[in-house]
Write a protein that holds these residues in place. Structure first.
Motif, PDB file in Angstrom:
ATOM      1  N   ALA A 218       0.820  -1.215   0.000  1.00  0.00           N
ATOM      2  CA  ALA A 218       0.000   0.000   0.000  1.00  0.00           C
ATOM      3  C   ALA A 218       0.852   1.263   0.000  1.00  0.00           C
ATOM      4  O   ALA A 218       0.414   2.319  -0.489  1.00  0.00           O
ATOM      5  CB  ALA A 218      -0.940  -0.009   1.195  1.00  0.00           C
ATOM      6  N   ALA A 219       2.077   1.200   0.530  1.00  0.00           N
ATOM      7  CA  ALA A 219       2.951   2.373   0.605  1.00  0.00           C
ATOM      8  C   ALA A 219       3.912   2.461  -0.572  1.00  0.00           C
ATOM      9  O   ALA A 219       4.726   3.398  -0.631  1.00  0.00           O
ATOM     10  CB  ALA A 219       3.752   2.320   1.905  1.00  0.00           C
ATOM     11  N   THR A 220       3.845   1.516  -1.512  1.00  0.00           N
ATOM     12  CA  THR A 220       4.770   1.513  -2.648  1.00  0.00           C
ATOM     13  C   THR A 220       4.358   2.569  -3.661  1.00  0.00           C
ATOM     14  O   THR A 220       3.251   2.526  -4.206  1.00  0.00           O
ATOM     15  CB  THR A 220       4.797   0.134  -3.326  1.00  0.00           C
ATOM     16  OG1 THR A 220       5.208  -0.854  -2.375  1.00  0.00           O
ATOM     17  CG2 THR A 220       5.751   0.124  -4.504  1.00  0.00           C
ATOM     18  N   GLY A 221       5.236   3.540  -3.883  1.00  0.00           N
ATOM     19  CA  GLY A 221       4.951   4.596  -4.839  1.00  0.00           C
ATOM     20  C   GLY A 221       5.630   4.342  -6.169  1.00  0.00           C
ATOM     21  O   GLY A 221       6.660   3.680  -6.253  1.00  0.00           O
ATOM     22  N   PHE A 222       5.029   4.843  -7.241  1.00  0.00           N
ATOM     23  CA  PHE A 222       5.624   4.723  -8.568  1.00  0.00           C
ATOM     24  C   PHE A 222       5.130   5.890  -9.410  1.00  0.00           C
ATOM     25  O   PHE A 222       4.174   6.590  -9.046  1.00  0.00           O
ATOM     26  CB  PHE A 222       5.271   3.381  -9.225  1.00  0.00           C
ATOM     27  CG  PHE A 222       3.837   2.966  -9.041  1.00  0.00           C
ATOM     28  CD1 PHE A 222       2.823   3.519  -9.816  1.00  0.00           C
ATOM     29  CD2 PHE A 222       3.484   2.034  -8.079  1.00  0.00           C
ATOM     30  CE1 PHE A 222       1.508   3.146  -9.638  1.00  0.00           C
ATOM     31  CE2 PHE A 222       2.166   1.650  -7.903  1.00  0.00           C
ATOM     32  CZ  PHE A 222       1.182   2.213  -8.687  1.00  0.00           C
ATOM     33  N   GLY A 223       5.765   6.101 -10.546  1.00  0.00           N
ATOM     34  CA  GLY A 223       5.405   7.202 -11.413  1.00  0.00           C
ATOM     35  C   GLY A 223       6.455   8.295 -11.388  1.00  0.00           C
ATOM     36  O   GLY A 223       7.510   8.174 -10.759  1.00  0.00           O
ATOM     37  N   LEU A 224       6.169   9.402 -12.079  1.00  0.00           N
ATOM     38  CA  LEU A 224       7.098  10.508 -12.176  1.00  0.00           C
ATOM     39  C   LEU A 224       7.259  11.217 -10.842  1.00  0.00           C
ATOM     40  O   LEU A 224       6.322  11.303 -10.049  1.00  0.00           O
ATOM     41  CB  LEU A 224       6.624  11.508 -13.241  1.00  0.00           C
ATOM     42  CG  LEU A 224       6.515  10.961 -14.682  1.00  0.00           C
ATOM     43  CD1 LEU A 224       5.918  12.012 -15.594  1.00  0.00           C
ATOM     44  CD2 LEU A 224       7.870  10.512 -15.181  1.00  0.00           C
ATOM     45  N   ARG A 225       8.451  11.757 -10.610  1.00  0.00           N
ATOM     46  CA  ARG A 225       8.703  12.525  -9.393  1.00  0.00           C
ATOM     47  C   ARG A 225       7.760  13.736  -9.349  1.00  0.00           C
ATOM     48  O   ARG A 225       7.608  14.455 -10.326  1.00  0.00           O
ATOM     49  CB  ARG A 225      10.163  12.987  -9.363  1.00  0.00           C
ATOM     50  CG  ARG A 225      10.581  13.624  -8.037  1.00  0.00           C
ATOM     51  CD  ARG A 225      12.021  14.094  -8.109  1.00  0.00           C
ATOM     52  NE  ARG A 225      12.931  12.988  -8.383  1.00  0.00           N
ATOM     53  CZ  ARG A 225      13.416  12.177  -7.428  1.00  0.00           C
ATOM     54  NH1 ARG A 225      13.077  12.379  -6.164  1.00  0.00           N
ATOM     55  NH2 ARG A 225      14.229  11.191  -7.743  1.00  0.00           N
ATOM     56  N   GLY A 226       7.152  13.917  -8.211  1.00  0.00           N
ATOM     57  CA  GLY A 226       6.184  14.994  -8.055  1.00  0.00           C
ATOM     58  C   GLY A 226       4.767  14.569  -8.387  1.00  0.00           C
ATOM     59  O   GLY A 226       3.825  15.315  -8.108  1.00  0.00           O
ATOM     60  N   ALA A 227       4.612  13.429  -9.015  1.00  0.00           N
ATOM     61  CA  ALA A 227       3.266  12.930  -9.333  1.00  0.00           C
ATOM     62  C   ALA A 227       3.181  11.439  -9.053  1.00  0.00           C
ATOM     63  O   ALA A 227       2.524  10.686  -9.770  1.00  0.00           O
ATOM     64  CB  ALA A 227       2.932  13.216 -10.793  1.00  0.00           C
TER      65      ALA A 227
END
Length: 322
Positions: free
Chosen positions: A267-276
């Motif tokens: 649930a805490a895993t982030g992905f995508g462009l920095r800032g978005a």
């Protein structure tokens, strides 16, 4: 020896053709007692009897019995099935196309009984037809909740009460349920966009509920990736980072397999462009997650239908964002 004597019919030539009751019972997947009972009660008997008592079943007799089995497997009462089988001469009537509709209680009971009876007879072709028909008529979610789950529970209870005597029945039924769910219509029209990942937690090997969810998502045209049983934590983490999913569904059958730390990590895993950057919605599916509050970013759906609605909304929102 005279020509007349040589050409006289011997004992072997007077033996009627046809198969015995035992051979017929094995062919139908029922007991010889059932075959004899149908003969006595409903007149579904052979045209020829050796010495007036020993039954010999000709091809036409066998066809009538096969139709009798098909009808009873579909939930038709035996007396009515016998009348229809005799009238048809063993030729099943053509099945009209069925439109998807909400299952009526009576229809569900007939479907459920037919599946249980076919499983008990180890009748694979009947199971395949009945389960495929339920999915086509009612949709994957209703077929799973109203037909497949009750049938699996009934067979499981029989297995528990008889030791290992019915384990082959449960295995056959489970395999055909899985096959029907994977063949559910809709996979050819899955839309683009971020997928839903479906995985069992590392110690969990029960996949059928997850396969039912996959079939429901496929019917709605939603993209998905099914990883199946006992997915290692490292592999799940890699799949999340590589695919950027809209949601991740983690299945746990029992509390001993529920991995709350893994759920929080996903649930805490982030992905995508920095800032978005974004993170997936995590669905904690199955009874194993009960008893503890979900971590931030995770939810516990009450059942298959709620899970389908949550995932449909999530995929729609992600499509608009994209």
């Amino acid at each position: 020896m005279s020509e007349k004597t040589a050409l006289s019919p011997g004992p072997a030539s007077r033996v009627p053709t046809g198969i015995t009751t035992g051979d017929l019972a094995r062919r139908l997947g029922v007991s010889p007692t059932t075959v004899r009972s149908w003969d006595r009660r409903y007149g579904i008997g052979p045209a020829v009897r050796l010495d007036g008592t020993h039954r010999r079943w000709a091809p036409g007799d066998v066809a009538v019995l096969e139709e009798m089995c098909r009808l009873t497997a579909a939930g038709t009462p035996p007396a009515e099935a016998a009348r229809a089988a005799r009238a048809s001469g063993g030729t099943p009537p053509p099945r009209p196309p069925v439109a998807a509709a909400a299952p009526a209680p009576g229809d569900v009971r007939r479907e459920y009984r037919g599946v249980v009876h076919a499983a008990a007879r180890l009748d694979g072709p009947a199971l395949e037809a009945l389960l495929a028909g339920a999915v086509a008529a009612y949709g994957a979610a209703a077929a799973w909740e109203d037909v497949m789950v009750p049938a699996l529970h009934a067979v499981g209870r029989t297995w528990e009460s008889s030791g290992d005597l019915c384990v082959e029945v449960e295995h056959l039924l489970s395999w055909h349920v899985s096959t029907a769910l994977r063949r559910a219509p809709g996979s050819e029209r899955r839309g683009p966009g971020a997928p839903v990942l479906l995985a069992c937690v590392p110690a969990e090997r029960h996949t059928l509920p997850l396969e039912a969810l996959a079939a429901g998502l496929a019917e709605r045209g939603l993209p998905l990736r099914m990883f199946g049983a006992a997915v290692p934590a490292e592999a799940l983490d890699a799949a999340v980072r590589r695919t950027g999913p809209a949601a991740v569904t983690l299945w746990s059958q029992t509390r001993s397999t529920a991995d709350h730390a893994l759920a929080g990590h996903v649930a805490a895993t982030g992905f995508g462009l920095r800032g978005a950057r974004t993170a997936p919605l995590v669905l904690l599916a199955g009874p194993g997650w009960a008893g503890r509050n979900p971590p931030p970013g995770a939810v516990r759906p009450a059942g298959l239908r709620e899970a389908l609605e949550l995932l449909t909304q999530r995929c729609g929102a992600r499509s608009e964002d994209a």
